[in-house]
Design a protein around this motif. Structure first.
Motif, PDB file in Angstrom:
ATOM      1  N   ALA B  32       0.859  -1.182   0.000  1.00  0.00           N
ATOM      2  CA  ALA B  32       0.000   0.000   0.000  1.00  0.00           C
ATOM      3  C   ALA B  32       0.895   1.232   0.000  1.00  0.00           C
ATOM      4  O   ALA B  32       1.838   1.318   0.787  1.00  0.00           O
ATOM      5  CB  ALA B  32      -0.898  -0.006   1.224  1.00  0.00           C
ATOM      6  N   GLU B  58      -8.194   4.536 -10.631  1.00  0.00           N
ATOM      7  CA  GLU B  58      -9.224   4.075  -9.688  1.00  0.00           C
ATOM      8  C   GLU B  58     -10.545   3.857 -10.427  1.00  0.00           C
ATOM      9  O   GLU B  58     -11.216   2.848 -10.243  1.00  0.00           O
ATOM     10  CB  GLU B  58      -9.403   5.109  -8.571  1.00  0.00           C
ATOM     11  CG  GLU B  58     -10.314   4.618  -7.443  1.00  0.00           C
ATOM     12  CD  GLU B  58     -10.723   5.731  -6.485  1.00  0.00           C
ATOM     13  OE1 GLU B  58     -10.212   6.865  -6.605  1.00  0.00           O
ATOM     14  OE2 GLU B  58     -11.587   5.452  -5.625  1.00  0.00           O
ATOM     15  N   HIS B  64      -7.103   0.594  -5.963  1.00  0.00           N
ATOM     16  CA  HIS B  64      -8.024   0.737  -4.842  1.00  0.00           C
ATOM     17  C   HIS B  64      -7.526   1.862  -3.936  1.00  0.00           C
ATOM     18  O   HIS B  64      -6.354   1.882  -3.563  1.00  0.00           O
ATOM     19  CB  HIS B  64      -8.109  -0.580  -4.074  1.00  0.00           C
ATOM     20  CG  HIS B  64      -8.950  -0.482  -2.841  1.00  0.00           C
ATOM     21  ND1 HIS B  64     -10.314  -0.282  -2.880  1.00  0.00           N
ATOM     22  CD2 HIS B  64      -8.616  -0.537  -1.533  1.00  0.00           C
ATOM     23  CE1 HIS B  64     -10.780  -0.225  -1.645  1.00  0.00           C
ATOM     24  NE2 HIS B  64      -9.773  -0.381  -0.813  1.00  0.00           N
ATOM     25  N   ARG B  65      -8.435   2.775  -3.618  1.00  0.00           N
ATOM     26  CA  ARG B  65      -8.100   3.921  -2.769  1.00  0.00           C
ATOM     27  C   ARG B  65      -8.764   3.716  -1.419  1.00  0.00           C
ATOM     28  O   ARG B  65      -9.985   3.529  -1.347  1.00  0.00           O
ATOM     29  CB  ARG B  65      -8.622   5.202  -3.435  1.00  0.00           C
ATOM     30  CG  ARG B  65      -8.381   6.473  -2.657  1.00  0.00           C
ATOM     31  CD  ARG B  65      -8.974   7.645  -3.440  1.00  0.00           C
ATOM     32  NE  ARG B  65      -8.715   8.914  -2.796  1.00  0.00           N
ATOM     33  CZ  ARG B  65      -9.458   9.414  -1.800  1.00  0.00           C
ATOM     34  NH1 ARG B  65     -10.507   8.745  -1.349  1.00  0.00           N
ATOM     35  NH2 ARG B  65      -9.154  10.590  -1.268  1.00  0.00           N
ATOM     36  N   GLU B  66      -7.988   3.757  -0.367  1.00  0.00           N
ATOM     37  CA  GLU B  66      -8.557   3.509   0.971  1.00  0.00           C
ATOM     38  C   GLU B  66      -8.149   4.617   1.937  1.00  0.00           C
ATOM     39  O   GLU B  66      -6.964   4.914   2.081  1.00  0.00           O
ATOM     40  CB  GLU B  66      -8.043   2.153   1.490  1.00  0.00           C
ATOM     41  CG  GLU B  66      -8.491   1.827   2.893  1.00  0.00           C
ATOM     42  CD  GLU B  66      -9.246   0.506   2.974  1.00  0.00           C
ATOM     43  OE1 GLU B  66      -9.249  -0.238   1.963  1.00  0.00           O
ATOM     44  OE2 GLU B  66      -9.824   0.237   4.046  1.00  0.00           O
ATOM     45  N   ARG B  68      -7.493   5.632   5.486  1.00  0.00           N
ATOM     46  CA  ARG B  68      -7.170   4.967   6.760  1.00  0.00           C
ATOM     47  C   ARG B  68      -7.611   5.876   7.897  1.00  0.00           C
ATOM     48  O   ARG B  68      -7.132   7.008   8.011  1.00  0.00           O
ATOM     49  CB  ARG B  68      -5.663   4.720   6.873  1.00  0.00           C
ATOM     50  CG  ARG B  68      -5.080   3.976   5.678  1.00  0.00           C
ATOM     51  CD  ARG B  68      -5.348   2.505   5.706  1.00  0.00           C
ATOM     52  NE  ARG B  68      -4.720   1.874   6.858  1.00  0.00           N
ATOM     53  CZ  ARG B  68      -4.852   0.592   7.182  1.00  0.00           C
ATOM     54  NH1 ARG B  68      -5.620  -0.190   6.442  1.00  0.00           N
ATOM     55  NH2 ARG B  68      -4.247   0.093   8.230  1.00  0.00           N
ATOM     56  N   VAL B  75      -4.494   8.460   3.127  1.00  0.00           N
ATOM     57  CA  VAL B  75      -5.065   7.661   2.041  1.00  0.00           C
ATOM     58  C   VAL B  75      -3.994   6.716   1.513  1.00  0.00           C
ATOM     59  O   VAL B  75      -2.835   7.114   1.364  1.00  0.00           O
ATOM     60  CB  VAL B  75      -5.571   8.582   0.904  1.00  0.00           C
ATOM     61  CG1 VAL B  75      -6.154   7.757  -0.234  1.00  0.00           C
ATOM     62  CG2 VAL B  75      -6.604   9.554   1.435  1.00  0.00           C
ATOM     63  N   GLU B  76      -4.408   5.476   1.291  1.00  0.00           N
ATOM     64  CA  GLU B  76      -3.461   4.506   0.743  1.00  0.00           C
ATOM     65  C   GLU B  76      -3.970   3.949  -0.582  1.00  0.00           C
ATOM     66  O   GLU B  76      -5.167   3.738  -0.758  1.00  0.00           O
ATOM     67  CB  GLU B  76      -3.267   3.339   1.721  1.00  0.00           C
ATOM     68  CG  GLU B  76      -2.348   3.656   2.879  1.00  0.00           C
ATOM     69  CD  GLU B  76      -2.183   2.486   3.817  1.00  0.00           C
ATOM     70  OE1 GLU B  76      -1.384   2.610   4.765  1.00  0.00           O
ATOM     71  OE2 GLU B  76      -2.857   1.451   3.625  1.00  0.00           O
ATOM     72  N   TYR B  77      -3.030   3.674  -1.454  1.00  0.00           N
ATOM     73  CA  TYR B  77      -3.367   3.136  -2.779  1.00  0.00           C
ATOM     74  C   TYR B  77      -2.746   1.751  -2.945  1.00  0.00           C
ATOM     75  O   TYR B  77      -1.576   1.550  -2.611  1.00  0.00           O
ATOM     76  CB  TYR B  77      -2.844   4.061  -3.878  1.00  0.00           C
ATOM     77  CG  TYR B  77      -3.476   5.428  -3.829  1.00  0.00           C
ATOM     78  CD1 TYR B  77      -4.660   5.691  -4.505  1.00  0.00           C
ATOM     79  CD2 TYR B  77      -2.902   6.458  -3.083  1.00  0.00           C
ATOM     80  CE1 TYR B  77      -5.263   6.945  -4.453  1.00  0.00           C
ATOM     81  CE2 TYR B  77      -3.493   7.718  -3.029  1.00  0.00           C
ATOM     82  CZ  TYR B  77      -4.667   7.951  -3.708  1.00  0.00           C
ATOM     83  OH  TYR B  77      -5.254   9.189  -3.643  1.00  0.00           O
ATOM     84  N   THR B  80      -5.609  -3.396  -7.500  1.00  0.00           N
ATOM     85  CA  THR B  80      -6.647  -4.432  -7.461  1.00  0.00           C
ATOM     86  C   THR B  80      -6.116  -5.631  -8.255  1.00  0.00           C
ATOM     87  O   THR B  80      -5.120  -5.516  -8.973  1.00  0.00           O
ATOM     88  CB  THR B  80      -7.934  -3.929  -8.138  1.00  0.00           C
ATOM     89  OG1 THR B  80      -7.628  -3.693  -9.526  1.00  0.00           O
ATOM     90  CG2 THR B  80      -8.441  -2.647  -7.497  1.00  0.00           C
TER      91      THR B  80
END
Lengths: 114, 114
Positions: B32, B58, B64-66, B68, B75-77, B80
């Protein structure tokens, strides 16, 4: 880290430039292409951009340019063995996209709806 | 003819865009990445261009963008599985370039001297 740096990065940019991606795929059928044939196939490319793209690919040793001494003379472009090696990866990527574009379209719809 | 057309051609342009080529290679290590880490690694990319690149990837379902929920949030990338499939081809192309760039350099010298 796996990102290619100079001079690899410059070569990557040549090979993945908008028109080089398409020119390399066309030439990968192993035939000799005339400038006018490439241009017709690529549709919206300008003469200047196609000339520049072919010149960069020729300079990198990917494309061979041959003046045919016929009347009227014309120029033909073919892939070199080196160019074939690079083109193979783009053809593989294009085939992967062809197989997976429905999944990408689905992701785009999902993204746009959220 | 093997050139990919719309919508495949649009996806090809996303994947082979200048920064996407590099972002996909970085993310292909399976970890990530924070925005700031990607930006540091890519050096000359602007914040705007990196944001745009990540958003396109994305939307295509490659990244995938998450967010945290830590303090401060970040934000973590990640790639997929779909993105991993596309990235594999770019990594293979980068490895091919790494192996063949001396031959390309030789071709360039020959071209420039002629």
């Amino acid at each position: 880290m796996q990102v290619t740096m100079c001079p690899e990065r410059a070569i990557m940019e040549h090979v993945t430039s908008r028109w080089a991606v398409l020119v390399l795929q066309l030439l990968s059928n192993g035939e000799a292409w005339r400038f006018s044939e490439l241009r017709r196939e690529l549709e919206i490319v300008s003469e200047k951009m196609l000339t520049q793209t072919l010149r960069t690919l020729e300079r990198d040793g990917f494309v061979h340019r041959e003046v045919r001494p016929v009347i009227p003379p014309h120029v033909e472009y073919t892939l070199t063995p080196l160019g074939k090696g690079a083109a193979n990866h783009l053809v593989a990527l294009a085939q992967w996209i062809k197989a997976n574009h429905p999944e990408v379209a689905q992701a785009q719809q999902h993204y746009d709806a959220s």
